[in-house]
Design an enzyme around this catalytic site. Structure first.
Site, PDB file in Angstrom:
ATOM      1  N   CYS A 135       0.821  -1.208   0.000  1.00  0.00           N
ATOM      2  CA  CYS A 135       0.000   0.000   0.000  1.00  0.00           C
ATOM      3  C   CYS A 135       0.858   1.262   0.000  1.00  0.00           C
ATOM      4  O   CYS A 135       1.436   1.626   1.042  1.00  0.00           O
ATOM      5  CB  CYS A 135      -0.914  -0.025   1.235  1.00  0.00           C
ATOM      6  N   CYS A 138      -0.474   4.138   2.228  1.00  0.00           N
ATOM      7  CA  CYS A 138      -0.194   3.958   3.659  1.00  0.00           C
ATOM      8  C   CYS A 138       1.277   4.237   3.971  1.00  0.00           C
ATOM      9  O   CYS A 138       1.589   4.841   4.989  1.00  0.00           O
ATOM     10  CB  CYS A 138      -0.484   2.522   4.111  1.00  0.00           C
ATOM     11  N   ASP A 139       2.182   3.760   3.125  1.00  0.00           N
ATOM     12  CA  ASP A 139       3.592   3.680   3.535  1.00  0.00           C
ATOM     13  C   ASP A 139       4.573   4.550   2.759  1.00  0.00           C
ATOM     14  O   ASP A 139       5.726   4.692   3.190  1.00  0.00           O
ATOM     15  CB  ASP A 139       4.051   2.207   3.439  1.00  0.00           C
TER      16      ASP A 139
END
Ligand code: NAP
Length: 309
Positions: A135, A138-139
């Site tokens: 992701c 997200c990261d």
């Protein structure tokens, strides 16, 4: 029909489920949408959506979900968070098993979506959350000015690699063939992006490091050349698997496990419908998911009407 809890239960709250829910609620079916955690599905981790009609400037996945939830709730769709453990589809009245509670419904629409497929190479599980990610939304911020690798050649890998370039100083895109699968406009952008280097005809064979990802090993499938690449992160986008564990073998699926449906979005069990990424389909877009779901809700309504005749 009064002893049955709901006319319709929808399993999954991504764009497909929210659309089916909105249509069902507008049709005044007594409907419950069940989502495992919060509504949204895969588009919650999509940075930017530019191909959903009606939004010429694009919008974030979370913004689109927020609008879809608001629109469905405006028509009084009931949404609850539960994990669906299993379905019993053997009788006319369908049973939805939750932890500590069973729900009955005349009809079910399955919109449980799909999840990222794992690559299965050494280091993938060990470094998950320690440099291995599925992701970018997200990261990606953890990789500011760092070097990352991304694996895959589809829309997800190319679109998310482009997003990674906003943070990382270099993105190696590792693809097993000499041609990307992604839509042409994304290919053009990736090829034009100075931060992206595509490693063609290449596969990732291992991910290594001490406490977090430090290097990956890549093999050229045409020359058999093997080399190590120093990298701080490894993003894996090699396709998706359907979220169908709770179904057992109750419905007919294609060879990859996606649910087979007819033109009415009806599965192999009468009164049970499937829509969006979880169904067997040649194209997976938000636009196709919402189209499927409008049909599924319409079909469920007709099925339920037929029960009272
Ligand atoms: P996908 O289209 O199935 O692509 C998977 C990619 O991973 C392919 O390039 C495939 O290579 C590669 N791959 C598969 N298994 C591999 C393995 N074991 N080792 C190395 N590479 C492997 O999956 P996706 O990109 O996740 O997309 C899923 C669906 O969502 C698609 O329908 C896509 O169009 C849609 N989507 C759309 C958008 C958008 O419209 N902007 C964005 C994201 C996703 P090959 O090409 O050689 O098969």
């Amino acid at each position: 029909m009064s002893s049955v809890d709901f006319d319709l239960v929808i399993v999954g709250g991504g764009p497909a489920g929210l659309t089916a829910g909105m249509y069902a609620a507008r049709s005044r079916l007594n409907t419950l949408l069940i989502e495992k955690i919060v509504p949204g599905g895969q588009i919650m981790v999509t940075d930017w959506i530019e191909n959903y009609p009606g939004f010429p400037d694009g919008l974030s996945g979370s913004d689109l979900v927020e609008k879809m939830v608001a629109q469905a709730e405006k028509f009084d769709l009931k949404i609850e968070s539960h994990e669906v453990l299993s379905l019993d589809l053997s009788q006319d009245v369908k049973k939805v098993k939750l932890a500590g509670r069973d729900i009955s419904a005349h009809s079910v629409i399955i919109t449980s979506g799909a999840s990222p497929r794992k690559l299965g190479v050494p280091g993938e599980a060990q470094f998950s959350g320690k440099g291995v990610s599925f992701c970018a939304t997200c990261d990606a911020p953890f990789f500011r000015d760092k070097v990352v690798v991304a694996v895959g050649g589809g829309d997800t890998a190319v679109q998310e690699s482009l997003y990674l370039t906003k943070f990382a100083k270099k993105v190696y895109l590792i693809h097993r063939r000499d041609q990307l699968r992604a839509t042409k406009i994304l290919q053009e952008r990736a090829i034009a992006n100075d931060k992206i280097e595509i490693l063609w005809d290449s596969v990732l064979t291992s991910i290594d490091g001490m406490f977090h990802v430090e290097k990956v090993t890549v093999k050229n499938v045409k020359t058999d050349e093997v080399k190590d690449l120093a990298a701080d992160g490894c993003f894996i986008w090699v396709g998706i698997n359907p979220n169908t564990e709770f179904l057992g073998d109750s419905l007919k699926c294609d060879e990859s496990g996606f649910i087979l449906v007819n033109q009415s979005m009806e599965t192999s069990v009468p009164g049970v419908f499937a829509a969006g990424d979880v169904r067997s389909t040649p194209l997976r877009q938000i636009a196709t998911a919402v189209g499927d779901s409008a049909i599924a809700a319409f079909s469920a309504e007709h099925y339920i009407e037929g029960l009272v005749k």
